[in-house]
Design a protein around this motif. Structure first.
Motif, mmCIF file in Angstrom:
data_model
loop_
_atom_site.group_PDB
_atom_site.id
_atom_site.type_symbol
_atom_site.label_atom_id
_atom_site.label_comp_id
_atom_site.label_asym_id
_atom_site.label_seq_id
_atom_site.Cartn_x
_atom_site.Cartn_y
_atom_site.Cartn_z
ATOM 1 N N TYR A 99 0.747 -1.274 0.023
ATOM 2 C CA TYR A 99 -0.023 -0.038 0.047
ATOM 3 C C TYR A 99 0.921 1.204 -0.093
ATOM 4 C CZ TYR A 99 -3.705 -3.136 1.522
ATOM 5 O OH TYR A 99 -4.278 -4.148 1.622
ATOM 6 N N SER A 100 0.702 2.004 -1.002
ATOM 7 C CA SER A 100 1.427 3.419 -0.986
ATOM 8 C C SER A 100 0.772 4.497 -0.354
ATOM 9 C CB SER A 100 1.499 3.924 -2.359
ATOM 10 O OG SER A 100 2.107 5.091 -2.697
ATOM 11 N N LEU A 101 1.440 5.001 0.788
ATOM 12 C CA LEU A 101 0.805 5.902 1.688
ATOM 13 C C LEU A 101 0.575 7.209 1.321
ATOM 14 C CD1 LEU A 101 2.635 4.777 4.915
ATOM 15 C CD2 LEU A 101 0.306 4.102 4.488
ATOM 16 N N GLU A 102 -0.514 7.781 1.572
ATOM 17 C CA GLU A 102 -0.893 9.079 1.142
ATOM 18 C C GLU A 102 -0.298 10.312 2.480
ATOM 19 O OE1 GLU A 102 -4.993 9.333 -0.263
ATOM 20 O OE2 GLU A 102 -4.634 7.654 -1.614
ATOM 21 N N ASP A 103 -1.024 11.430 2.086
ATOM 22 C CA ASP A 103 -0.570 12.206 3.441
ATOM 23 C C ASP A 103 -1.548 11.895 4.471
ATOM 24 O OD1 ASP A 103 1.318 13.682 1.992
ATOM 25 O OD2 ASP A 103 0.176 15.359 1.366
ATOM 26 N N PHE A 104 -2.561 11.300 4.228
ATOM 27 C CA PHE A 104 -3.555 11.050 5.078
ATOM 28 C C PHE A 104 -4.024 9.947 4.764
ATOM 29 C CE2 PHE A 104 -7.472 10.668 7.469
ATOM 30 C CZ PHE A 104 -7.100 11.032 8.942
ATOM 31 N N ASN A 105 -4.217 8.656 5.601
ATOM 32 C CA ASN A 105 -4.643 7.359 5.455
ATOM 33 C C ASN A 105 -5.391 6.871 6.712
ATOM 34 O OD1 ASN A 105 -2.525 6.568 3.025
ATOM 35 N ND2 ASN A 105 -1.400 7.925 4.612
ATOM 36 N N LEU A 106 -6.582 6.587 6.493
ATOM 37 C CA LEU A 106 -7.537 5.665 7.434
ATOM 38 C C LEU A 106 -7.465 4.318 7.137
ATOM 39 C CD1 LEU A 106 -9.545 6.232 9.694
ATOM 40 C CD2 LEU A 106 -11.124 6.487 7.947
ATOM 41 N N LEU A 107 -7.253 3.568 8.410
ATOM 42 C CA LEU A 107 -7.280 2.123 7.903
ATOM 43 C C LEU A 107 -8.359 1.445 8.709
ATOM 44 C CD1 LEU A 107 -4.232 2.922 7.609
ATOM 45 C CD2 LEU A 107 -3.599 0.742 8.387
ATOM 46 N N GLY A 108 -9.198 0.558 8.127
ATOM 47 C CA GLY A 108 -10.182 0.039 8.959
ATOM 48 C C GLY A 108 -11.339 -1.148 7.902
ATOM 49 N N ARG A 109 -12.049 -1.629 8.288
ATOM 50 C CA ARG A 109 -12.937 -2.356 7.784
ATOM 51 C C ARG A 109 -13.963 -1.807 6.952
ATOM 52 N NH1 ARG A 109 -16.386 -4.860 10.178
ATOM 53 N NH2 ARG A 109 -16.428 -4.427 12.174
ATOM 54 N N SER A 110 -14.131 -0.428 6.931
ATOM 55 C CA SER A 110 -15.139 0.273 6.197
ATOM 56 C C SER A 110 -14.608 0.211 4.806
ATOM 57 C CB SER A 110 -15.112 1.744 6.652
ATOM 58 O OG SER A 110 -15.991 2.604 6.122
ATOM 59 N N PRO A 111 -15.641 0.071 3.798
ATOM 60 C CA PRO A 111 -15.558 0.107 2.563
ATOM 61 C C PRO A 111 -14.788 1.237 1.736
ATOM 62 C CG PRO A 111 -17.765 -0.551 2.997
ATOM 63 C CD PRO A 111 -17.319 -0.088 4.085
ATOM 64 N N ASP A 112 -15.027 2.338 2.542
ATOM 65 C CA ASP A 112 -14.362 3.473 1.869
ATOM 66 C C ASP A 112 -13.269 4.128 2.738
ATOM 67 O OD1 ASP A 112 -15.985 4.300 4.134
ATOM 68 O OD2 ASP A 112 -17.057 5.817 3.155
ATOM 69 N N ALA A 113 -12.423 3.225 3.387
ATOM 70 C CA ALA A 113 -11.413 3.450 4.212
ATOM 71 C C ALA A 113 -10.277 3.461 3.148
ATOM 72 C CB ALA A 113 -10.957 2.285 5.314
ATOM 73 N N THR A 114 -9.211 4.429 3.393
ATOM 74 C CA THR A 114 -7.969 4.437 2.476
ATOM 75 C C THR A 114 -7.341 3.176 2.257
ATOM 76 O OG1 THR A 114 -7.784 6.691 3.337
ATOM 77 C CG2 THR A 114 -5.899 5.697 1.890
ATOM 78 N N ILE A 115 -7.232 2.437 3.215
ATOM 79 C CA ILE A 115 -6.714 1.171 3.137
ATOM 80 C C ILE A 115 -7.770 0.127 3.977
ATOM 81 C CG2 ILE A 115 -4.603 -0.420 4.019
ATOM 82 C CD1 ILE A 115 -2.827 1.849 3.934
ATOM 83 N N ARG A 116 -8.581 -0.520 2.982
ATOM 84 C CA ARG A 116 -9.487 -1.402 3.712
ATOM 85 C C ARG A 116 -9.141 -2.935 3.946
ATOM 86 N NH1 ARG A 116 -14.763 -3.707 0.769
ATOM 87 N NH2 ARG A 116 -15.855 -4.370 2.577
ATOM 88 N N LEU A 117 -9.448 -3.325 5.331
ATOM 89 C CA LEU A 117 -9.127 -4.315 5.764
ATOM 90 C C LEU A 117 -10.094 -5.315 6.054
ATOM 91 C CD1 LEU A 117 -6.350 -3.054 8.255
ATOM 92 C CD2 LEU A 117 -5.729 -3.674 6.004
ATOM 93 N N THR A 118 -10.221 -6.468 5.882
ATOM 94 C CA THR A 118 -11.310 -7.474 6.217
ATOM 95 C C THR A 118 -11.237 -8.380 7.240
ATOM 96 O OG1 THR A 118 -10.288 -9.134 4.606
ATOM 97 C CG2 THR A 118 -11.765 -7.387 3.607
ATOM 98 N N ASP A 119 -10.185 -8.136 7.949
ATOM 99 C CA ASP A 119 -9.896 -8.928 9.457
ATOM 100 C C ASP A 119 -11.130 -8.469 10.341
ATOM 101 O OD1 ASP A 119 -8.915 -9.106 12.254
ATOM 102 O OD2 ASP A 119 -7.509 -10.462 10.917
ATOM 103 N N ALA A 120 -11.705 -9.614 10.993
ATOM 104 C CA ALA A 120 -12.719 -9.228 11.760
ATOM 105 C C ALA A 120 -12.390 -8.648 13.437
ATOM 106 C CB ALA A 120 -13.307 -10.648 12.319
ATOM 107 N N GLY A 121 -10.977 -8.658 13.273
ATOM 108 C CA GLY A 121 -10.500 -8.028 14.797
ATOM 109 C C GLY A 121 -10.315 -6.846 14.494
ATOM 110 N N VAL A 122 -10.272 -6.117 13.384
ATOM 111 C CA VAL A 122 -10.297 -4.721 13.047
ATOM 112 C C VAL A 122 -11.562 -3.812 12.850
ATOM 113 C CG1 VAL A 122 -9.288 -3.159 10.934
ATOM 114 C CG2 VAL A 122 -8.066 -5.351 11.624
ATOM 115 N N SER A 123 -11.371 -2.587 13.496
ATOM 116 C CA SER A 123 -12.602 -1.806 13.795
ATOM 117 C C SER A 123 -12.797 -1.039 12.271
ATOM 118 C CB SER A 123 -12.389 -0.665 14.631
ATOM 119 O OG SER A 123 -12.292 -1.422 15.944
ATOM 120 N N ARG A 124 -14.064 -0.560 12.134
ATOM 121 C CA ARG A 124 -14.256 -0.056 10.978
ATOM 122 C C ARG A 124 -13.362 1.293 10.485
ATOM 123 N NH1 ARG A 124 -18.521 2.873 11.216
ATOM 124 N NH2 ARG A 124 -18.971 3.137 8.832
#
Length: 306
Positions: free
Chosen positions: A14-39
């Motif tokens: 994942y190439s990082l931008e100036d601001f990156n939001l990580l989480g399960r939400s579909p519109d996160a900058t970096i979307r993660l599908t792990d159940a242990g990750v919050s939206r």
């Protein structure tokens, strides 16, 4: 400085931008599908040549090199970031941060520079009920709100001479070197503006208020004390000390006392003219401190003049 989060076990980069939001939400900058990750689990934000990772009050926490992060953490080449079961390696293209040993292993150089103790004016700001509010927003809206709030903090604080030490997810820690009356007046004006929800209202916050009936309020703690100021490592400058801890505790008292701004007694000592802007609200115990602290709330009045 280009930077990346790499999942070597999955071959994903994942190439990082100036601001990156990580989480399960579909519109996160970096979307993660792990159940242990919050939206909305964590953010990675660029500030100059550094990238800072912050946890957003996630259910299972965020870890750097197996240590849970409770404040913003500056990342260095090779750091391991874990969210749920997702493991990333932070990597940069900055050759100055690494060198190659005879075995070909890359290692990070750190330079421990001397710290110095100074008298400083301290400010901690925090978005009230951020976790509850963010649960009602999309990841894109959370990211947009944080971007705007960070920009507001930089505009308000830097224009009044403050040094922003770090952003901590939904919080900010800043300081002024010194405790002159002019500095206290600047800090008071900064606190007043940051806590005023209608001052410089951003488009996202206006939309939240008008369409979703959600209001974001910033609470502020002010204090004066001795801090160790300097570099904690390569390119990471910060202020540390008991006075910093007390300032965070003073800010947390704003919820108990239901006021937007609180200042410690040291902030108003020796400033008789400044007392017209503050009202004593008593002595209160705070977590982690053996002695209670005396605090003053900022009252509604005309802007502070030097």
């Amino acid at each position: 400085m280009p930077a990346f989060l790499r999942q070597h076990d999955k071959g994903i980069e994942y190439s990082l931008e100036d601001f990156n939001l990580l989480g399960r939400s579909p519109d996160a900058t970096i979307r993660l599908t792990d159940a242990g990750v919050s939206r909305q689990h964590a953010t990675v934000r660029r500030d100059g040549n550094l990238y800072w990772v912050s946890d957003l009050g996630s259910a299972n926490g965020s870890f750097v090199n197996d240590v849970a992060i409770t404040t913003a953490r500056a990342l260095r080449h090779g750091d391991r970031i874990q969210l749920g079961t997702c493991l990333f390696i932070f990597e940069t293209d900055d050759g100055d941060q690494t060198h190659t040993t005879g075995s070909g292993t890359q290692m990070l150089h750190t330079i421990a520079l001397p710290m110095k103790t100074v008298r400083a004016t301290l400010l901690v700001g925090d978005l009230r009920n951020f976790t509850t509010i963010s649960a009602q927003l999309t990841a894109e809206q959370v990211a947009a709100m944080l971007r705007e709030w960070y920009a507001d903090c930089e505009k308000v604080l830097k224009s009044r001479g403050a040094i922003i030490d770090k952003f901590i997810g939904d919080g900010v820690f800043a300081y002024w070197a010194g405790d002159s009356l002019e500095v206290r007046a600047q800090a008071t004006e900064a606190a007043r503006l940051l806590s005023n929800a209608e001052a410089g209202e951003s488009p996202v916050r206006k939309m939240m208020r008008d369409e979703m009936k959600l209001e974001v309020h910033c609470h502020v703690g002010l204090n004066i004390g001795d801090v160790a100021l300097g570099a904690m490592g390569r390119g990471v400058n910060t202020a540390v000390g008991e006075a910093v801890n007390v300032t965070f505790r003073i800010e947390s008292l704003t919820r108990k006392l239901q006021v937007p701004v609180l200042a410690g007694a040291t902030f108003v000592e020796g400033w008789p003219d400044g007392l017209i802007h503050y009202k004593n609200v008593g002595i209160h115990p705070v977590k982690g401190q053996p002695e209670p602290v005396e605090v003053y709330t900022l009252v509604e009045s005309e802007p502070v003049l030097d």
